[in-house]
Motif scaffolding. Sequence first.
Motif, mmCIF file in Angstrom:
data_model
loop_
_atom_site.group_PDB
_atom_site.id
_atom_site.type_symbol
_atom_site.label_atom_id
_atom_site.label_comp_id
_atom_site.label_asym_id
_atom_site.label_seq_id
_atom_site.Cartn_x
_atom_site.Cartn_y
_atom_site.Cartn_z
ATOM 1 N N UNK A 1 0.828 -1.211 0.000
ATOM 2 C CA UNK A 1 0.000 0.000 0.000
ATOM 3 C C UNK A 1 0.858 1.255 0.000
ATOM 4 N N UNK A 2 1.921 1.255 0.805
ATOM 5 C CA UNK A 2 2.815 2.415 0.851
ATOM 6 C C UNK A 2 3.547 2.620 -0.473
ATOM 7 N N UNK A 3 3.979 1.540 -1.081
ATOM 8 C CA UNK A 3 4.658 1.642 -2.377
ATOM 9 C C UNK A 3 3.700 2.211 -3.422
ATOM 10 N N UNK A 4 2.460 1.731 -3.432
ATOM 11 C CA UNK A 4 1.463 2.243 -4.386
ATOM 12 C C UNK A 4 1.217 3.735 -4.145
ATOM 13 N N UNK A 5 1.072 4.132 -2.892
ATOM 14 C CA UNK A 5 0.868 5.548 -2.581
ATOM 15 C C UNK A 5 2.069 6.392 -3.032
ATOM 16 N N UNK A 6 3.260 5.882 -2.781
ATOM 17 C CA UNK A 6 4.479 6.604 -3.164
ATOM 18 C C UNK A 6 4.551 6.768 -4.683
ATOM 19 N N UNK A 7 4.285 5.701 -5.408
ATOM 20 C CA UNK A 7 4.321 5.759 -6.875
ATOM 21 C C UNK A 7 3.266 6.719 -7.395
ATOM 22 N N UNK A 8 2.068 6.689 -6.821
ATOM 23 C CA UNK A 8 0.992 7.578 -7.265
ATOM 24 C C UNK A 8 1.329 9.040 -6.985
ATOM 25 N N UNK A 9 1.958 9.318 -5.862
ATOM 26 C CA UNK A 9 2.360 10.705 -5.555
ATOM 27 C C UNK A 9 3.423 11.191 -6.515
ATOM 28 N N UNK A 10 4.323 10.325 -6.889
ATOM 29 C CA UNK A 10 5.388 10.711 -7.819
ATOM 30 C C UNK A 10 4.817 10.980 -9.204
ATOM 31 N N UNK A 11 3.733 10.296 -9.568
ATOM 32 C CA UNK A 11 3.093 10.523 -10.871
ATOM 33 C C UNK A 11 2.502 11.908 -10.962
ATOM 34 N N UNK A 12 1.976 12.403 -9.829
ATOM 35 C CA UNK A 12 1.346 13.727 -9.820
ATOM 36 C C UNK A 12 2.411 14.780 -9.947
#
Length: 181
Positions: free
Chosen positions: A170-181
């Motif tokens: 979950x943390x990895x997914x959140x981190x990747x999604x934040x970097x996309x923004x």
Amino acid sequence: MNYLILKALHIIFMVSYFAGIFYTVRILVYYKDTDDFENPKKDILRQQYAFMAHRLWNIITVPAGTLMLIFGMGLIFINPELLKMPWFHIKITALIALAIYHYWCWKKVIQLQKLNQQSLPSKNTALRQANEIATFILFFVVFTVVLKYALLEYWKQLTLSFVGLVVLISLVVKFVNRRKK
């Protein structure tokens, strides 16, 4: 020998089914990503994603899931002792969760067909998070089947490890999604 053949077929169609489930929700995410696009690009992509989701669901996901279920039932028919094993009860519980998730995905695919290229009402982050549910179920079922009786002996450690894995993913997914923004 028949049991091993059924088991191999069950595993093959389980892999195919999960591939379909994973990609179905990914298509929903891609569809939702088009919200900020301009026309005609938005309309073209939405039409293509709706087409892809419908075909994927009806040609790969549902047939693979059906065959996975048939071969799994065949395994139970050949070896009814499975129904008495505690680890198998845990697996069945996870499969009930998978059936609920399957139903949710099916409703989303139907919703996509009815939208006529309008936006999905779901939030993009919710769809991205929902995409991980099948991953957690897959991990849970595979570890349950592989570890079988160790589950009863080491359930506390395994539960903590599973929760840790869920949090990490979950943390990895959140981190990747934040970097996309």
